[in-house]
Write an enzyme that holds these catalytic residues in place. Structure first.
Site, mmCIF file in Angstrom:
data_model
loop_
_atom_site.group_PDB
_atom_site.id
_atom_site.type_symbol
_atom_site.label_atom_id
_atom_site.label_comp_id
_atom_site.label_asym_id
_atom_site.label_seq_id
_atom_site.Cartn_x
_atom_site.Cartn_y
_atom_site.Cartn_z
ATOM 1 N NE ARG A 2 -8.168 -5.466 0.977
ATOM 2 C CZ ARG A 2 -6.970 -5.090 0.560
ATOM 3 N NH1 ARG A 2 -5.903 -5.752 0.959
ATOM 4 N NH2 ARG A 2 -6.834 -4.077 -0.267
ATOM 5 N N GLY A 43 0.802 -1.211 0.000
ATOM 6 C CA GLY A 43 0.000 0.000 0.000
ATOM 7 C C GLY A 43 0.834 1.261 0.000
ATOM 8 N N GLY A 44 2.113 1.139 -0.419
ATOM 9 C CA GLY A 44 2.923 2.339 -0.615
ATOM 10 C C GLY A 44 3.714 2.800 0.591
ATOM 11 C CD GLU A 60 9.645 -4.663 -7.316
ATOM 12 O OE1 GLU A 60 8.986 -3.678 -7.674
ATOM 13 O OE2 GLU A 60 9.121 -5.744 -6.978
ATOM 14 C CE LYS A 61 14.991 -0.308 -15.834
ATOM 15 N NZ LYS A 61 16.175 0.541 -15.517
ATOM 16 C CD GLU A 119 -2.401 -4.426 -5.218
ATOM 17 O OE1 GLU A 119 -3.325 -3.934 -4.567
ATOM 18 O OE2 GLU A 119 -1.209 -4.108 -5.047
ATOM 19 C CD GLU A 121 1.646 -4.466 -2.187
ATOM 20 O OE1 GLU A 121 0.500 -4.479 -1.697
ATOM 21 O OE2 GLU A 121 2.454 -3.541 -2.005
ATOM 22 C CE LYS A 176 -6.361 -0.086 -5.394
ATOM 23 N NZ LYS A 176 -6.659 -1.517 -5.207
HETATM 24 C C1 MV4 Z 1 6.262 0.266 -7.892
HETATM 25 C C2 MV4 Z 1 6.162 1.407 -8.700
HETATM 26 C C3 MV4 Z 1 7.067 1.551 -9.723
HETATM 27 N N1 MV4 Z 1 8.025 0.613 -9.917
HETATM 28 N N2 MV4 Z 1 7.225 -0.646 -8.126
HETATM 29 C C4 MV4 Z 1 2.835 1.521 -4.772
HETATM 30 C C5 MV4 Z 1 2.167 0.707 -3.728
HETATM 31 C C6 MV4 Z 1 2.842 -0.601 -3.682
HETATM 32 N N3 MV4 Z 1 1.860 -1.601 -3.885
HETATM 33 C C7 MV4 Z 1 3.849 -0.581 -4.776
HETATM 34 N N4 MV4 Z 1 3.726 0.672 -5.457
HETATM 35 C C8 MV4 Z 1 4.479 0.975 -6.563
HETATM 36 N N5 MV4 Z 1 5.432 0.049 -6.853
HETATM 37 C C9 MV4 Z 1 8.093 -0.452 -9.126
HETATM 38 N N6 MV4 Z 1 9.071 -1.346 -9.332
HETATM 39 C C10 MV4 Z 1 5.160 2.344 -8.417
HETATM 40 C C11 MV4 Z 1 4.330 2.142 -7.337
HETATM 41 C C12 MV4 Z 1 3.346 3.173 -7.109
HETATM 42 C C13 MV4 Z 1 1.988 2.976 -7.380
HETATM 43 C C14 MV4 Z 1 1.507 1.757 -7.809
HETATM 44 C C15 MV4 Z 1 0.176 1.577 -8.053
HETATM 45 C C16 MV4 Z 1 -0.700 2.624 -7.873
HETATM 46 C C17 MV4 Z 1 -0.264 3.830 -7.426
HETATM 47 C C18 MV4 Z 1 1.085 4.029 -7.170
HETATM 48 C C19 MV4 Z 1 1.523 5.276 -6.739
HETATM 49 C C20 MV4 Z 1 2.847 5.455 -6.486
HETATM 50 C C21 MV4 Z 1 3.756 4.415 -6.660
#
Ligand code: MV4
Length: 451
Positions: free
Chosen positions: A293, A165-166, A201-202, A276, A289, A238
């Site tokens: 649930r 969840g960030g 991660e990249k 996800e 992820e 969201k």
């Molecule tokens: C990322 C990404 C870019 N690259 N991983 C945000 C929550 C968590 N579940 C992982 N997230 C992200 N992972 C990589 N390798 C960008 C995000 C991300 C994001 C992802 C989905 C929806 C909104 C977001 C907002 C900021 C960052």
């Protein structure tokens, strides 16, 4: 086989949603509630209700012993946790099992293994689900972080394994910042989660958030119910979700569905869940992820697949086969959009505006579904999340869904509190959204003046 009575360990719209499904299946319901929620509609709707404590969630909706005691007192055979609160708490799932109560969800082992984001990533990698290039498991040293960063190339993202969840994420664009960001991420993760494990991660640039709804039962049925696009988020909350994703070709949809089913098989998952993915600008997708649930946005999937995900959860937990195993895989029918109406003021940084709803006239008509526990007179409590209603519209195609969304929001009357309705009306006029091109930076880049 179906339960005679279940307890719903939640409040608000999701408690009502679960009780409606139970009632259709002839299952009696037990609500639990805090003193703050005593007068809410879900408590009246339930066949029985038990008070489990005062307003703060850590004194009521999060107190496992009180909830289990309520189930034993009322003879509930199973507990549905909804989302949030105890929904992804492996100890709660275990405590239910120890008391002979069915937890309506996956096994504690599955909850635990998907809760550790780094090990979830390794599990997916080893079963052939695409992951973003990065470290193998958690990082032990800054030198190791540097090696992986150089191997995959900057920019990179350092993530807390206990996060999700960030929370606890740090971007690194310049190698000179790696050490500081690595240390900061570890410290932050340790303080927030009591677990300072981080992985790398990249960084995927301008990604979209696309997730696949899955269901799995005890009879070997593992299905993917198409995908949802949840790219419109603010600070990992969201705001708008839709299904199917306007960004997927049929080919990518199928590949994503196949990957999700593979993930379900590899983990021995049972019940409802969500895989996800990040979708990049080239249309490549990567595991992000797994949520163990049912999610807030599950209705958009129900609308385009003709399923009732909560009823399927009850059937699966009761040891019955799911009823939708035979449907055509990965084929959406029509289009659905969900708008989360929160008691927040978008003109002031989405600040929460709890208070009493004095008038509540929800929209209706063809293709409009409203999920809400609110009635005129309901007090939106400052103790819990600010969700007032979910407006879910569906149509034969995206254009019809958008037209219905505009019409539904125009009909919707909520008085007494500020809501996000004006924000949603603006999204529905935005050309990037209308073109189906919103990425996760949509709010910052397109709605900047509301922030
Ligand atoms: C990322 C990404 C870019 N690259 N991983 C945000 C929550 C968590 N579940 C992982 N997230 C992200 N992972 C990589 N390798 C960008 C995000 C991300 C994001 C992802 C989905 C929806 C909104 C977001 C907002 C900021 C960052």
């Amino acid at each position: 086989m179906m339960f005679g009575k279940i307890l719903i360990a939640n409040r608000g719209e999701v408690a009502l949603r679960v009780m409606r499904a139970a009632r259709e299946l002839g299952v009696k319901t037990v609500a639990v509630y805090s003193t703050e929620d005593a007068d809410t509609y879900p408590v009246r709707y339930a066949d029985e209700a038990v008070c489990i404590g005062p307003a703060p969630a850590n004194k009521s909706y999060l107190v496992m012993a009180n909830i289990i005691e309520a189930a034993k007192q009322t003879g509930a055979e199973a507990i549905h946790p909804g989302y949030g609160f105890l929904a992804e708490n492996a100890d709660f799932a275990r405590a239910c099992a120890e008391e002979g109560i069915v937890f309506i969800g996956p096994s504690p082992e599955c909850i635990e293994s998907m809760g550790d984001k780094s090990s979830a990533r390794e599990t997916m990698k080893s079963c052939g689900v695409p992951t973003v290039p990065g470290s193998d498991g958690c990082l032990d040293t800054v030198e190791e972080a540097r090696e992986f960063a150089e191997r995959v190339g900057y920019p990179v993202l350092i993530k807390a394994t206990a996060g999700g969840g960030g929370k606890g994420m740090r971007e690194v664009h310049d190698p000179a910042d790696l050490e500081a960001q690595y240390k900061a991420a570890r410290t932050e993760a340790g303080a927030a989660f009591g677990n300072d494990g981080v992985y790398l991660e990249k960084l995927v640039l301008r990604p979209r958030h696309v997730e696949v709804q899955i269901l799995a039962d005890d009879f070997g049925n593992n299905v993917a119910l198409c995908e949802r696009d949840c790219s419109i988020q603010r600070r990992h909350q969201k705001l708008v979700e839709e299904a199917p994703s306007p960004a997927l070709t049929e080919e990518v949809r199928r590949a994503m569905g196949v990957a999700a089913v593979k993930a379900v098989r590899a983990t021995g998952y049972r019940n409802a869940g969500t895989i996800e993915f990040l979708l990049d600008e080239r249309g490549h997708f990567y595991f992000m992820e797994m949520n163990t649930r049912v999610q807030v946005e599950h209705p958009v999937t129900e609308q385009i697949t003709g399923t009732d995900i909560i009823k399927e959860q009850l059937r699966i937990a009761a040891g019955e086969p799911m009823s939708c195993a035979g449907r055509a895989p990965f084929v959406p029918s029509g289009h659905a959009i969900e708008m989360r109406i929160n008691a927040e003021d978008p003109a002031h940084g989405f600040r929460p505006c709890p208070g009493t709803v004095t008038a509540f006239e929800p929209p209706a008509g063809p293709g409009v579904r409203v999920e809400s526990y609110v009635r005129a007179g309901t007090r939106i409590s400052p103790y819990y999340d600010s969700l007032v209603a979910k407006v879910i519209v569906s149509g034969q195609d995206r254009a019809e869904a958008v037209a219905r969304a505009r019409r539904a929001l125009d009909e919707f009357v909520v008085e007494g509190i500020a809501t996000t309705i004006p924000f949603h009306k603006r999204v529905l006029e935005n050309e990037v959204f209308l073109a189906g091109e919103a990425t996760t930076d949509f709010i910052e880049t397109q709605m900047g003046d509301v922030l």
